[in-house]
Design a protein around this motif. Structure first.
Motif, PDB file in Angstrom:
ATOM      1  N   SER A  16       0.826  -1.206   0.000  1.00 51.02           N
ATOM      2  CA  SER A  16       0.000   0.000   0.000  1.00 51.02           C
ATOM      3  C   SER A  16       0.859   1.254   0.000  1.00 51.02           C
ATOM      4  CB  SER A  16      -0.927  -0.001   1.220  1.00 51.02           C
ATOM      5  OG  SER A  16      -0.174   0.106   2.420  1.00 51.02           O
ATOM      6  N   GLY A  17       0.243   2.371  -0.367  1.00 50.79           N
ATOM      7  CA  GLY A  17       0.941   3.656  -0.306  1.00 50.79           C
ATOM      8  C   GLY A  17       1.457   4.158  -1.634  1.00 50.79           C
ATOM      9  N   GLY A  18       1.405   3.342  -2.695  1.00 51.45           N
ATOM     10  CA  GLY A  18       1.888   3.798  -3.995  1.00 51.45           C
ATOM     11  C   GLY A  18       3.399   3.782  -4.088  1.00 51.45           C
ATOM     12  N   LEU A  19       3.919   4.400  -5.146  1.00 57.64           N
ATOM     13  CA  LEU A  19       5.353   4.350  -5.448  1.00 57.64           C
ATOM     14  C   LEU A  19       6.079   5.645  -5.129  1.00 57.64           C
ATOM     15  CD1 LEU A  19       7.152   2.032  -6.798  1.00 57.64           C
ATOM     16  CD2 LEU A  19       4.705   1.629  -6.715  1.00 57.64           C
ATOM     17  N   VAL A  20       5.366   6.642  -4.562  1.00 58.66           N
ATOM     18  CA  VAL A  20       6.043   7.853  -4.105  1.00 58.66           C
ATOM     19  C   VAL A  20       5.625   8.130  -2.669  1.00 58.66           C
ATOM     20  CG1 VAL A  20       6.360   8.913  -6.368  1.00 58.66           C
ATOM     21  CG2 VAL A  20       4.247   9.345  -5.109  1.00 58.66           C
ATOM     22  N   ILE A  21       6.559   8.653  -1.880  1.00 54.32           N
ATOM     23  CA  ILE A  21       6.275   8.977  -0.481  1.00 54.32           C
ATOM     24  C   ILE A  21       5.762  10.410  -0.450  1.00 54.32           C
ATOM     25  CG2 ILE A  21       7.166   8.926   1.871  1.00 54.32           C
ATOM     26  CD1 ILE A  21       9.506   7.256   0.870  1.00 54.32           C
ATOM     27  N   SER A  22       4.525  10.574  -0.850  1.00 56.12           N
ATOM     28  CA  SER A  22       3.951  11.908  -1.022  1.00 56.12           C
ATOM     29  C   SER A  22       2.463  11.837  -0.729  1.00 56.12           C
ATOM     30  CB  SER A  22       4.192  12.392  -2.456  1.00 56.12           C
ATOM     31  OG  SER A  22       3.544  13.627  -2.708  1.00 56.12           O
ATOM     32  N   ASP A  23       1.915  12.981  -0.310  1.00 60.98           N
ATOM     33  CA  ASP A  23       0.487  13.062  -0.038  1.00 60.98           C
ATOM     34  C   ASP A  23      -0.321  13.407  -1.288  1.00 60.98           C
ATOM     35  OD1 ASP A  23       0.878  12.473   2.653  1.00 60.98           O
ATOM     36  OD2 ASP A  23       1.198  14.576   3.191  1.00 60.98           O
ATOM     37  N   ILE A  24       0.337  13.458  -2.438  1.00 67.65           N
ATOM     38  CA  ILE A  24      -0.383  13.663  -3.684  1.00 67.65           C
ATOM     39  C   ILE A  24      -1.334  12.486  -3.926  1.00 67.65           C
ATOM     40  CG2 ILE A  24       1.317  12.490  -5.152  1.00 67.65           C
ATOM     41  CD1 ILE A  24       0.826  14.666  -7.268  1.00 67.65           C
ATOM     42  N   ILE A 257       6.837  16.421  -5.299  1.00 65.72           N
ATOM     43  CA  ILE A 257       7.904  16.842  -4.376  1.00 65.72           C
ATOM     44  C   ILE A 257       7.338  17.776  -3.313  1.00 65.72           C
ATOM     45  CG2 ILE A 257      10.118  18.025  -4.194  1.00 65.72           C
ATOM     46  CD1 ILE A 257      10.294  15.352  -5.632  1.00 65.72           C
ATOM     47  N   ALA A 258       6.486  18.725  -3.747  1.00 67.51           N
ATOM     48  CA  ALA A 258       5.947  19.703  -2.803  1.00 67.51           C
ATOM     49  C   ALA A 258       5.104  19.037  -1.717  1.00 67.51           C
ATOM     50  CB  ALA A 258       5.117  20.738  -3.556  1.00 67.51           C
ATOM     51  N   LYS A 259       4.424  17.931  -2.074  1.00 66.10           N
ATOM     52  CA  LYS A 259       3.559  17.246  -1.122  1.00 66.10           C
ATOM     53  C   LYS A 259       4.232  16.029  -0.482  1.00 66.10           C
ATOM     54  CE  LYS A 259      -0.788  18.757  -3.233  1.00 66.10           C
ATOM     55  NZ  LYS A 259      -2.059  18.339  -3.866  1.00 66.10           N
ATOM     56  N   ALA A 260       5.545  15.931  -0.627  1.00 68.06           N
ATOM     57  CA  ALA A 260       6.274  14.816  -0.014  1.00 68.06           C
ATOM     58  C   ALA A 260       6.083  14.841   1.498  1.00 68.06           C
ATOM     59  CB  ALA A 260       7.754  14.902  -0.361  1.00 68.06           C
ATOM     60  N   ASN A 261       6.021  13.671   2.073  1.00 66.72           N
ATOM     61  CA  ASN A 261       5.876  13.541   3.520  1.00 66.72           C
ATOM     62  C   ASN A 261       7.274  13.523   4.139  1.00 66.72           C
ATOM     63  OD1 ASN A 261       5.671  12.409   6.166  1.00 66.72           O
ATOM     64  ND2 ASN A 261       3.673  11.553   5.638  1.00 66.72           N
ATOM     65  N   PRO A 262       7.747  14.654   4.697  1.00 73.24           N
ATOM     66  CA  PRO A 262       9.143  14.724   5.169  1.00 73.24           C
ATOM     67  C   PRO A 262       9.487  13.654   6.195  1.00 73.24           C
ATOM     68  CG  PRO A 262       8.136  16.907   5.115  1.00 73.24           C
ATOM     69  CD  PRO A 262       7.032  15.918   4.898  1.00 73.24           C
ATOM     70  N   GLU A 263       8.563  13.394   7.122  1.00 72.52           N
ATOM     71  CA  GLU A 263       8.839  12.407   8.170  1.00 72.52           C
ATOM     72  C   GLU A 263       9.030  11.017   7.573  1.00 72.52           C
ATOM     73  OE1 GLU A 263       6.819  10.655  12.299  1.00 72.52           O
ATOM     74  OE2 GLU A 263       5.920  12.352  11.247  1.00 72.52           O
ATOM     75  N   ALA A 264       8.144  10.651   6.630  1.00 73.62           N
ATOM     76  CA  ALA A 264       8.251   9.327   6.018  1.00 73.62           C
ATOM     77  C   ALA A 264       9.498   9.226   5.138  1.00 73.62           C
ATOM     78  CB  ALA A 264       7.001   9.029   5.195  1.00 73.62           C
ATOM     79  N   VAL A 265       9.791  10.306   4.386  1.00 74.65           N
ATOM     80  CA  VAL A 265      10.986  10.290   3.532  1.00 74.65           C
ATOM     81  C   VAL A 265      12.241  10.150   4.382  1.00 74.65           C
ATOM     82  CG1 VAL A 265      12.389  11.616   1.902  1.00 74.65           C
ATOM     83  CG2 VAL A 265       9.906  11.605   1.676  1.00 74.65           C
ATOM     84  N   VAL A 295      11.993  10.599  -2.501  1.00 78.53           N
ATOM     85  CA  VAL A 295      10.535  10.652  -2.547  1.00 78.53           C
ATOM     86  C   VAL A 295       9.997   9.500  -3.403  1.00 78.53           C
ATOM     87  CG1 VAL A 295       8.555  12.038  -3.309  1.00 78.53           C
ATOM     88  CG2 VAL A 295      10.458  13.127  -2.109  1.00 78.53           C
ATOM     89  N   GLN A 296      10.776   9.086  -4.397  1.00 72.79           N
ATOM     90  CA  GLN A 296      10.444   7.879  -5.175  1.00 72.79           C
ATOM     91  C   GLN A 296      11.420   6.795  -4.741  1.00 72.79           C
ATOM     92  OE1 GLN A 296      11.521   5.592  -7.857  1.00 72.79           O
ATOM     93  NE2 GLN A 296       9.486   4.791  -7.381  1.00 72.79           N
ATOM     94  N   TYR A 297      10.912   5.650  -4.332  1.00 76.38           N
ATOM     95  CA  TYR A 297      11.714   4.668  -3.598  1.00 76.38           C
ATOM     96  C   TYR A 297      13.040   4.304  -4.266  1.00 76.38           C
ATOM     97  CZ  TYR A 297       7.664   3.769  -0.584  1.00 76.38           C
ATOM     98  OH  TYR A 297       6.641   3.894   0.308  1.00 76.38           O
ATOM     99  N   ASN A 298      13.082   4.219  -5.561  1.00 77.86           N
ATOM    100  CA  ASN A 298      14.297   3.743  -6.233  1.00 77.86           C
ATOM    101  C   ASN A 298      14.867   4.775  -7.193  1.00 77.86           C
ATOM    102  OD1 ASN A 298      12.663   1.059  -5.568  1.00 77.86           O
ATOM    103  ND2 ASN A 298      14.820   0.540  -5.701  1.00 77.86           N
TER     104      ASN A 298
END
Length: 664
Positions: A16-24, A257-265, A295-298
């Protein structure tokens, strides 16, 4: 580059959560029903493989995780041609169990199962499930034994093996998997990962990279494989953002990038960056990833598959030319974007397909049709033709640089961090007038962050910038043209709906007074005539004159790069910031671009800051080179000095490598 067509693979969102660590918004789901439908869409779209993910614990946006092997079997049961790569993690998996599982699935699926042997990067997961955490190179030693055990079990009637991690005594597996045996994939960027792939793996996955960075890895791994009598194919990770216009695609990237979750990243970074740097040479996956990369896992943004279908297809061809046999893709909205990618990108990226660009006007055609207008500026002024002079002759004459000449640019103690992740640390160097000053470094070294600080897009945490006779803590971006600075971008930032001439002229917007663009004012008409002359002159200087009336979006990627260079030059800068001008170019296009940059220095006397991954180009073009690693300056000097510097060699290739190759 092989003659085989490039293969396409997508990441299975079984986590779950998709392929980017972002709230987009990510219109993607980890559920079985969603993934079954996605696999069928991908199969119909022309994808060759699907790669399932392996996770054991929640975190970093991935709260739920389906097990990789059983999930892969379910996808195989709902498709007919698609191959599925199941992830296996030595430690939790024993090769005897894995060999049995995969052999059975091979029979159930008609031989469409493959495996990806993951060497482990989340130390916390190993602790949570009670598995011992090995040092970096030991994890790859165990993975190599795991692969050798799989191959032996699948191929030998009675398998005996004596390793440090696994042992077998006359083990016989029946039935064995269908022929050919399941393909074995692996990932990693470290020396240990490359060495393992060069000995035992069928496929080697690497994180996202530029064609130049990928080419260096491919050359290293295939040279080592040949020495072992082995062949290995290479796949590269990429996150695709394909939209009707480049502006739309870039806007999506900025929003991610603007909506990236800083804590998770930062949590993800704490696990994977340390795991990458744990390799003896500090060159593992993620070892030098920036905040934006993570922000993108790989590191998928680095592969730059962001733009229109034709742009992305051309960049895929560039990656293939650099040695990629497979593109591993992630998407924001998987089902709809996989379908769109299959319809609009895959056909254009096939090497047999002719280019979709419109033919250029014949060489004897007028550069502009009569009465062509550009935002109120008349571009056809035949009466002015006798007064035309070359672009080089109209610019201020070149004066010899003396030792006492003030630097065109001086940086002192520049530092920058993103949410605790250091991008630059105490960076200091200068640029002489009329000098090509290269800034190089491995991926994640801080090069693009540095050029964004110089151009005012980022505000440094500390340090000073001396430019145009003034000193700044932060250069206001709106003042750059007045300070004699212009830049190009790593990702082309042209106006696709405008002509080549209009795009070039747009570089004057911030150099003209506001009234200069109003056609009913006499001064504006005069400005228009002067602009038309200047556009033609700079186009002639760069060999673009025949293309002036064409829509810029119809040009090949290499010519679009030259248009962006022309737009930067039209405002008569004294300092050019070129951010990876060779990225995505073919060998021929790189030669043309290098010749233009050299002429800018030699004929116009401009200073150039060159951010570039292609070491051969850098060594052949630059007067001096500064090398960044982990955001710090590790070397500064002439090309012949830098290429032999032990710290530079270690940063790029590891401590046991030879000096970096130069270019004639």
């Amino acid at each position: 580059m092989t003659s085989d067509p490039v293969k396409f693979t997508y990441w299975v969102p079984n986590v779950s959560g998709g392929l980017v660590i972002s709230d987009i918004e990510q219109r993607t789901s980890w559920t079985p029903d969603y993934n079954r439908k996605l696999a069928q869409i991908a199969e119909d779209a022309g994808f060759d493989y699907a790669l399932s993910q392996i996770r054991f614990t929640a975190g970093y946006g991935a709260e739920n995780q389906h097990e990789s092997v059983s999930f892969s079997q379910d996808l195989l049961a709902h498709t007919e041609r698609l191959k599925v790569i199941a992830a296996l993690l030595p430690g939790p998996w024993n090769p005897a169990l894995a060999a049995k599982q995969i052999a059975t699935i091979s029979h159930l699926s008609g031989g469409r199962i493959a495996v990806n042997v993951v060497s482990g990067w989340f130390r916390g997961e190993f602790a949570a499930i009670g598995e011992h955490w090995l040092d970096h190179d030991e994890r790859y030693r165990r993975s190599e034994e795991f692969i050798r055990a799989l191959r032996g079990i699948w191929s030998e009637e009675s398998f005996t093996f004596r390793g440090d991690f696994y042992r077998f005594n006359d083990y016989s597996l029946k039935p064995k998997p269908l022929d050919p045996q399941p393909e074995i994939f692996q990932g990693g960027s470290s020396r240990a990962a490359r060495d393992m792939a060069a000995r035992v793996s069928d496929w080697y996955f690497t994180n996202g990279n530029t064609p130049e960075g990928l080419g260096a890895q491919v050359g290293d791994i295939r040279t080592k494989a040949a020495a072992n009598g082995h062949k290995v194919k290479v796949g590269i990770n990429a996150f695709a953002i394909v939209r009707e216009t480049e502006a739309e695609a870039q806007a999506v990237l900025r929003e991610i990038i603007a909506k990236a979750n800083p804590e998770a990243v930062q949590g993800f970074a704490g696990q994977v960056v340390n795991a990458g740097r744990a390799s003896p040479e500090g060159e593992g996956n993620w070892a030098k990833s920036s905040f934006e990369d993570l922000v993108q896992y790989n590191d998928g943004f680095r592969s730059n598959l962001i733009g229109t279908p034709d742009q992305v297809a051309e960049r895929i061809i560039g990656l293939k030319e650099a040695g990629a046999d497979l593109i591993l893709l992630g998407f924001l909205h998987f089902q709809e974007e996989v379908e769109y990618f299959g319809k609009h990108v895959l056909p254009a990226s096939a090497p047999s397909k002719p280019a979709k660009n419109k033919p250029s006007p014949p060489s004897n055609a007028a550069p502009f049709p009569p009465e062509t207008e550009m935002t109120g500026l008349a571009l056809s002024e035949p009466a002015l033709q006798p007064e035309r002079r070359s672009f080089a002759s109209r610019i201020a004459p070149v004066t010899p640089v003396t030792a006492s000449a003030a630097p065109a640019l001086q940086l002192s103690g520049i530092s920058l961090a993103f949410g605790g992740i250091r991008a630059l640390k105490d960076v200091s160097f200068d640029v002489h007038p009329g000098e090509i000053r290269a800034v190089i470094g491995p991926n994640g070294a801080g090069k693009s962050s540095l050029v964004n600080v110089i151009s005012g897009l980022y505000r440094a945490d500390s340090g000073r910038i001396a430019l145009g006779g003034e000193s700044f803590a932060h250069v206001p971006p709106g003042r750059l043209p007045g300070l004699g600075v212009a830049r190009t971008f790593q990702n082309i930032a042209l106006f696709p709906g405008l002509s080549v001439a209009e795009n070039i002229a747009s570089g004057l917007v911030f150099r003209r007074p506001a009234f200069a663009w109003l056609p009913f004012i006499p001064a504006s008409r005069r400005e228009g005539r002067e602009t038309a002359i200047r556009v033609r002159e700079i186009a002639a200087f760069l060999g673009l004159e025949a293309h002036l009336p064409r829509l810029v979006s119809t040009l090949p990627f290499g010519l679009q790069k030259q248009v962006e260079l022309a737009r930067a030059m039209i405002a008569n800068p004294q300092l050019l910031l070129l951010d990876e001008p060779m990225a995505g170019l073919t060998g021929t296009e790189k030669g043309a671009m290098a010749a233009h940059i050299r002429a800018i220095r030699d004929r116009l006397g401009l200073s150039v800051i060159l951010i570039e991954h292609d070491i051969g180009v850098v060594m052949g073009l630059s007067d001096r080179i500064v090398v960044l690693d982990h955001g710090e300056v590790i070397a500064d000097g002439r090309p012949d000095e830098v290429r032999r510097d032990p710290e530079v060699i270690r940063a790029y290739l590891g401590s046991d490598a030879a000096p970096l190759a130069g270019a004639a």
